[in-house]
Scaffold this motif. Structure first.
Motif, PDB file in Angstrom:
ATOM      1  N   ALA A  80      31.451  13.961 -15.034  1.00  0.00           N
ATOM      2  CA  ALA A  80      31.681  13.958 -13.845  1.00  0.00           C
ATOM      3  C   ALA A  80      33.203  14.283 -13.360  1.00  0.00           C
ATOM      4  O   ALA A  80      34.113  13.778 -14.346  1.00  0.00           O
ATOM      5  N   MET A  81      33.725  14.786 -12.383  1.00  0.00           N
ATOM      6  CA  MET A  81      34.861  15.239 -11.903  1.00  0.00           C
ATOM      7  C   MET A  81      35.707  13.992 -12.054  1.00  0.00           C
ATOM      8  O   MET A  81      36.881  13.840 -12.676  1.00  0.00           O
ATOM      9  N   THR A  82      35.329  12.805 -11.683  1.00  0.00           N
ATOM     10  CA  THR A  82      36.094  11.522 -11.999  1.00  0.00           C
ATOM     11  C   THR A  82      36.505  11.250 -13.532  1.00  0.00           C
ATOM     12  O   THR A  82      37.344  10.185 -13.642  1.00  0.00           O
ATOM     13  N   GLY A  83      35.647  11.940 -14.528  1.00  0.00           N
ATOM     14  CA  GLY A  83      36.028  11.498 -15.709  1.00  0.00           C
ATOM     15  C   GLY A  83      36.948  12.571 -16.535  1.00  0.00           C
ATOM     16  O   GLY A  83      36.935  12.743 -17.415  1.00  0.00           O
ATOM     17  N   VAL A  84      37.564  13.453 -15.467  1.00  0.00           N
ATOM     18  CA  VAL A  84      38.137  14.774 -16.331  1.00  0.00           C
ATOM     19  C   VAL A  84      39.836  14.291 -16.049  1.00  0.00           C
ATOM     20  O   VAL A  84      39.994  14.013 -14.694  1.00  0.00           O
ATOM     21  N   PRO A  85      40.425  13.893 -17.124  1.00  0.00           N
ATOM     22  CA  PRO A  85      41.944  13.403 -16.842  1.00  0.00           C
ATOM     23  C   PRO A  85      42.613  14.626 -16.282  1.00  0.00           C
ATOM     24  O   PRO A  85      42.262  15.726 -16.350  1.00  0.00           O
ATOM     25  N   ASP A  86      43.825  14.163 -15.383  1.00  0.00           N
ATOM     26  CA  ASP A  86      44.826  14.906 -14.688  1.00  0.00           C
ATOM     27  C   ASP A  86      46.010  14.493 -15.231  1.00  0.00           C
ATOM     28  O   ASP A  86      46.505  13.352 -14.673  1.00  0.00           O
ATOM     29  N   PRO A  87      46.699  15.181 -15.987  1.00  0.00           N
ATOM     30  CA  PRO A  87      46.378  16.609 -16.533  1.00  0.00           C
ATOM     31  C   PRO A  87      45.601  16.603 -17.473  1.00  0.00           C
ATOM     32  O   PRO A  87      45.325  15.324 -17.999  1.00  0.00           O
ATOM     33  N   LEU A  88      44.815  17.502 -17.808  1.00  0.00           N
ATOM     34  CA  LEU A  88      43.996  17.677 -19.064  1.00  0.00           C
ATOM     35  C   LEU A  88      44.797  17.308 -20.313  1.00  0.00           C
ATOM     36  O   LEU A  88      45.962  17.966 -20.511  1.00  0.00           O
ATOM     37  N   PRO A  89      44.266  16.730 -21.076  1.00  0.00           N
ATOM     38  CA  PRO A  89      44.878  16.304 -22.411  1.00  0.00           C
ATOM     39  C   PRO A  89      45.052  17.384 -23.231  1.00  0.00           C
ATOM     40  O   PRO A  89      43.980  18.431 -23.247  1.00  0.00           O
ATOM     41  N   GLU A  90      45.746  17.455 -24.392  1.00  0.00           N
ATOM     42  CA  GLU A  90      45.704  18.437 -25.458  1.00  0.00           C
ATOM     43  C   GLU A  90      44.448  18.248 -26.243  1.00  0.00           C
ATOM     44  O   GLU A  90      43.780  17.265 -26.088  1.00  0.00           O
ATOM     45  N   GLY A  91      43.869  19.408 -26.612  1.00  0.00           N
ATOM     46  CA  GLY A  91      42.692  19.356 -27.294  1.00  0.00           C
ATOM     47  C   GLY A  91      41.478  19.910 -26.329  1.00  0.00           C
ATOM     48  O   GLY A  91      40.259  19.541 -26.972  1.00  0.00           O
ATOM     49  N   VAL A  92      41.654  20.014 -25.191  1.00  0.00           N
ATOM     50  CA  VAL A  92      40.404  20.285 -24.260  1.00  0.00           C
ATOM     51  C   VAL A  92      40.713  21.764 -23.919  1.00  0.00           C
ATOM     52  O   VAL A  92      41.894  22.098 -23.312  1.00  0.00           O
ATOM     53  N   ALA A  93      39.824  22.519 -24.273  1.00  0.00           N
ATOM     54  CA  ALA A  93      39.764  24.022 -23.626  1.00  0.00           C
ATOM     55  C   ALA A  93      39.014  24.095 -22.755  1.00  0.00           C
ATOM     56  O   ALA A  93      37.599  23.500 -22.383  1.00  0.00           O
ATOM     57  N   ILE A  94      39.144  24.950 -21.496  1.00  0.00           N
ATOM     58  CA  ILE A  94      38.302  25.310 -20.523  1.00  0.00           C
ATOM     59  C   ILE A  94      37.591  26.649 -20.573  1.00  0.00           C
ATOM     60  O   ILE A  94      38.312  27.497 -20.562  1.00  0.00           O
ATOM     61  N   GLN A 143      37.485  19.609 -27.657  1.00  0.00           N
ATOM     62  CA  GLN A 143      36.219  19.839 -26.820  1.00  0.00           C
ATOM     63  C   GLN A 143      36.506  20.824 -25.907  1.00  0.00           C
ATOM     64  O   GLN A 143      37.592  21.153 -25.408  1.00  0.00           O
ATOM     65  N   VAL A 144      35.479  21.489 -25.628  1.00  0.00           N
ATOM     66  CA  VAL A 144      35.266  22.663 -24.485  1.00  0.00           C
ATOM     67  C   VAL A 144      34.831  22.062 -23.311  1.00  0.00           C
ATOM     68  O   VAL A 144      33.323  21.474 -23.371  1.00  0.00           O
ATOM     69  N   LEU A 145      35.495  22.149 -22.047  1.00  0.00           N
ATOM     70  CA  LEU A 145      34.798  21.650 -20.834  1.00  0.00           C
ATOM     71  C   LEU A 145      34.420  22.906 -20.047  1.00  0.00           C
ATOM     72  O   LEU A 145      35.063  24.075 -20.046  1.00  0.00           O
ATOM     73  N   VAL A 146      32.956  23.015 -19.932  1.00  0.00           N
ATOM     74  CA  VAL A 146      32.578  24.467 -19.116  1.00  0.00           C
ATOM     75  C   VAL A 146      32.400  24.237 -18.066  1.00  0.00           C
ATOM     76  O   VAL A 146      31.855  23.359 -17.240  1.00  0.00           O
ATOM     77  N   VAL A 178      26.327  23.790 -27.754  1.00  0.00           N
ATOM     78  CA  VAL A 178      25.907  22.600 -28.613  1.00  0.00           C
ATOM     79  C   VAL A 178      25.017  23.009 -29.784  1.00  0.00           C
ATOM     80  O   VAL A 178      25.167  22.798 -30.888  1.00  0.00           O
ATOM     81  N   GLN A 179      24.159  23.917 -29.382  1.00  0.00           N
ATOM     82  CA  GLN A 179      23.219  24.401 -30.357  1.00  0.00           C
ATOM     83  C   GLN A 179      24.007  25.153 -31.598  1.00  0.00           C
ATOM     84  O   GLN A 179      23.371  25.388 -32.605  1.00  0.00           O
ATOM     85  N   GLN A 180      25.046  25.907 -30.954  1.00  0.00           N
ATOM     86  CA  GLN A 180      25.976  26.632 -32.163  1.00  0.00           C
ATOM     87  C   GLN A 180      26.950  25.973 -32.671  1.00  0.00           C
ATOM     88  O   GLN A 180      27.753  26.175 -33.551  1.00  0.00           O
ATOM     89  N   GLY A 181      26.780  24.586 -32.532  1.00  0.00           N
ATOM     90  CA  GLY A 181      27.671  23.539 -33.125  1.00  0.00           C
ATOM     91  C   GLY A 181      29.075  23.431 -32.703  1.00  0.00           C
ATOM     92  O   GLY A 181      29.952  22.696 -33.191  1.00  0.00           O
ATOM     93  N   ILE A 182      29.093  23.866 -31.231  1.00  0.00           N
ATOM     94  CA  ILE A 182      30.407  23.565 -30.519  1.00  0.00           C
ATOM     95  C   ILE A 182      30.240  22.474 -29.749  1.00  0.00           C
ATOM     96  O   ILE A 182      29.506  22.073 -29.069  1.00  0.00           O
ATOM     97  N   ASP A 183      31.508  21.602 -29.777  1.00  0.00           N
ATOM     98  CA  ASP A 183      31.595  20.395 -29.072  1.00  0.00           C
ATOM     99  C   ASP A 183      31.980  20.833 -27.590  1.00  0.00           C
ATOM    100  O   ASP A 183      33.034  21.192 -27.168  1.00  0.00           O
ATOM    101  N   ALA A 184      30.915  21.005 -26.705  1.00  0.00           N
ATOM    102  CA  ALA A 184      30.993  21.263 -25.294  1.00  0.00           C
ATOM    103  C   ALA A 184      30.446  20.323 -24.471  1.00  0.00           C
ATOM    104  O   ALA A 184      29.437  19.517 -24.764  1.00  0.00           O
ATOM    105  N   VAL A 185      31.126  20.185 -23.074  1.00  0.00           N
ATOM    106  CA  VAL A 185      30.653  19.280 -22.286  1.00  0.00           C
ATOM    107  C   VAL A 185      30.689  20.076 -20.883  1.00  0.00           C
ATOM    108  O   VAL A 185      31.438  20.803 -20.527  1.00  0.00           O
ATOM    109  N   ASN A 186      29.526  19.748 -19.855  1.00  0.00           N
ATOM    110  CA  ASN A 186      29.416  20.340 -18.826  1.00  0.00           C
ATOM    111  C   ASN A 186      30.243  19.789 -17.740  1.00  0.00           C
ATOM    112  O   ASN A 186      30.082  18.540 -17.363  1.00  0.00           O
ATOM    113  N   LEU A 187      31.009  20.414 -16.877  1.00  0.00           N
ATOM    114  CA  LEU A 187      31.612  19.850 -15.469  1.00  0.00           C
ATOM    115  C   LEU A 187      30.429  19.565 -14.324  1.00  0.00           C
ATOM    116  O   LEU A 187      30.010  20.641 -13.887  1.00  0.00           O
TER     117      LEU A 187
END
Length: 114
Positions: free
Chosen positions: A8-22, A61-64, A80-89
């Protein structure tokens, strides 16, 4: 059926931390009107052919994102099926905009979600 990792949006840090790609999977017109600065743009239909374009975030992680979360959920399941650590916003760019998070535009006009 694969479970879609979602935040959820409330779980997304601001600013985004290092290690998160969008990854923004919206269509080009949507992207041009407003997107998250530094995001990678790959429309959902192009994703299978452009996996190599997804930023490699070692240990990260990749934030999609999309407009409301439907297309990004599809993309997240695929990644995720391709082995990528991804999470949906959940709620997508509409929630990002509603939370007052920064966006940029390619149109010369103020950024907006269309």
């Amino acid at each position: 059926m694969i479970e879609i990792p979602t935040v959820a949006m409330t779980g997304v840090p601001d600013p985004l931390p290092e290690g998160v790609a969008i990854l923004d999977v919206r269509e080009p017109t949507e992207w041009e009107h407003g997107h998250i600065e530094g995001a990678t743009h790959i429309p959902l239909m192009d994703l299978p052919q452009r996996l190599a374009d997804i930023p490699d975030v070692p240990g990260g992680q990749v934030l999609v994102v999309c407009r409301i979360g439907g297309r990004s959920a599809q993309a997240t399941g695929y990644l995720v099926q391709q082995g990528i650590d991804a999470v949906n916003l959940d709620g997508g760019m509409l929630e990002w905009e509603a939370a007052g998070r920064a966006m940029v535009s390619e149109t010369g006009a103020p950024p907006q979600v269309v």
